[in-house]
Design an enzyme around this catalytic site. Structure first.
Site, short mmCIF file in Angstrom:
data_model
loop_
_atom_site.label_atom_id
_atom_site.label_comp_id
_atom_site.label_asym_id
_atom_site.label_seq_id
_atom_site.Cartn_x
_atom_site.Cartn_y
_atom_site.Cartn_z
N SER A 68 -5.88 11.18 0.74
CA SER A 68 -6.10 11.72 2.08
C SER A 68 -5.09 12.82 2.39
CB SER A 68 -6.03 10.61 3.12
OG SER A 68 -4.75 9.99 3.12
N LYS A 115 0.84 -1.21 0.00
CA LYS A 115 0.00 0.00 0.00
C LYS A 115 0.87 1.26 0.00
CE LYS A 115 -3.49 2.80 0.47
NZ LYS A 115 -4.19 2.96 1.76
#
Length: 326
Positions: A273, A205
């Protein structure tokens, strides 16, 4: 199982909304406008064509919520040292803590083969997290849940696939506590795969976060916009390769699907984000996503020239805005 969720932002609201709808007892630690909205109107979630509202107990004081069976921290990494002390009233003798946030986790060296069990200095320079939560409580987590706070009390999941929190023990293998927590999340409609090597999942990730999030802040481009521009695309691929070399120096081999990475159709218009934090003038997860990897690279003698340039520009921009002091 009673689950305490710390942070009423995008991921925290998404998770709390799903758990509460499924009948799981949830206690939410929140503050400010989010807390006011939760008390006044409840928590509303929009996900995959559905919209629902739930009422969950919420407070800005952990003592009001009491001891829970598990804590999931979804606040951003810069807030974690303060959170580690604040959540003490929620922790029983065996309460595990899941820090569901992007980047290198503070517990990274705990249980890492051939390495002293210690905190990550860049993320926990005073050891406050290590002392306040403690490595024995830590459960690793990798987030795949593109979401955003539309307004206080309203969270929108912006991907067609179910949100997912991949879980794993820092020491490896599987455990009853992880299996139980995963089962509760799965029953609520949140994917929660359990993996034996949570560090490999973290790096996989991280390749995405480290190569796209800083560039998103520097350019203002969406995920798809960066893939559609040939120049920014080459920078993202170069950073992914450099991060892969750092992971390899730690004995972790994770493949990169360059063909998929290069196809703009595999990207969405989602703003990361980190970019959302920049838009709102909030501290960004620079240390966990970027600078901790640079530290690892220097320790291992791995060159990261592209990452170093992007990091320098990102830090300078954040310092100018007053959102980074690391």
């Amino acid at each position: 199982m009673r689950i305490g969720i710390v942070g009423a932002g995008a991921v925290g609201g998404f998770l709390a909304g799903h758990l509460a709808r499924a009948g799981t007892e949830v206690a939410l630690l929140a503050r400010g406008p989010h807390l006011a909205a939760l008390r006044d109107r409840g928590l509303t979630v929009e996900s995959r064509g559905e919209r629902w509202t739930v009422t969950v107990p919420a407070s800005d004081r952990a003592a009001d919520l009491g001891v829970v069976d598990a804590v999931v921290v979804t606040a951003k990494a810069p807030a974690l040292p303060a959170i580690a002390a604040a959540i003490a009233p929620m922790l029983g003798p065996d309460t595990p803590v899941v820090c569901a946030m992007n980047g290198i986790p503070w517990w990274y060296h705990h249980g890492r083969p051939g390495t002293e069990s210690r905190t990550v200095d860049r993320l926990d320079p005073d050891g406050a997290i290590w002392r306040g939560i403690g490595p024995a409580r830590a459960i690793g987590c990798v987030i795949d849940c593109p979401a955003q706070v539309v307004e206080p009390g309203l969270v929108r999941h912006v991907a067609p696939r179910p949100g997912a929190l991949t879980l794993g023990e820092p020491t490896g293998g599987r455990s009853d506590r992880v299996e139980r927590l995963a089962a509760v999340m799965e029953a609520a409609g949140v994917r929660a795969p359990v993996v034996g090597d949570i560090r490999a999942a973290t790096w996989s990730k991280l390749f995405v976060n480290i190569s796209r999030s800083p560039l998103g802040v520097l350019t203002g481009l969406s995920e798809r916009g960066m893939a559609a521009d040939p120049d920014t695309l080459e920078i993202t691929v170069a950073i992914m390769r450099e991060a892969q070399a750092v992971a390899r120096a730690h004995g972790i081999e994770v493949d990169i699907d360059e063909a998929r990475t290069r196809d703009p159709q595999n990207r969405s218009e989602h703003r990361s984000s980190m970019l959302q934090d920049w838009d709102l003038g909030r501290p960004m997860e620079i240390d966990g996503i970027v600078r901790a990897v640079q530290d690892f690279a220097r320790e291992a003698g791995v060159a990261t020239p592209t990452l170093d340039v992007v990091s320098t520009l990102l830090v300078a921009k954040a310092r100018q805005a007053g959102t980074y002091s690391g």
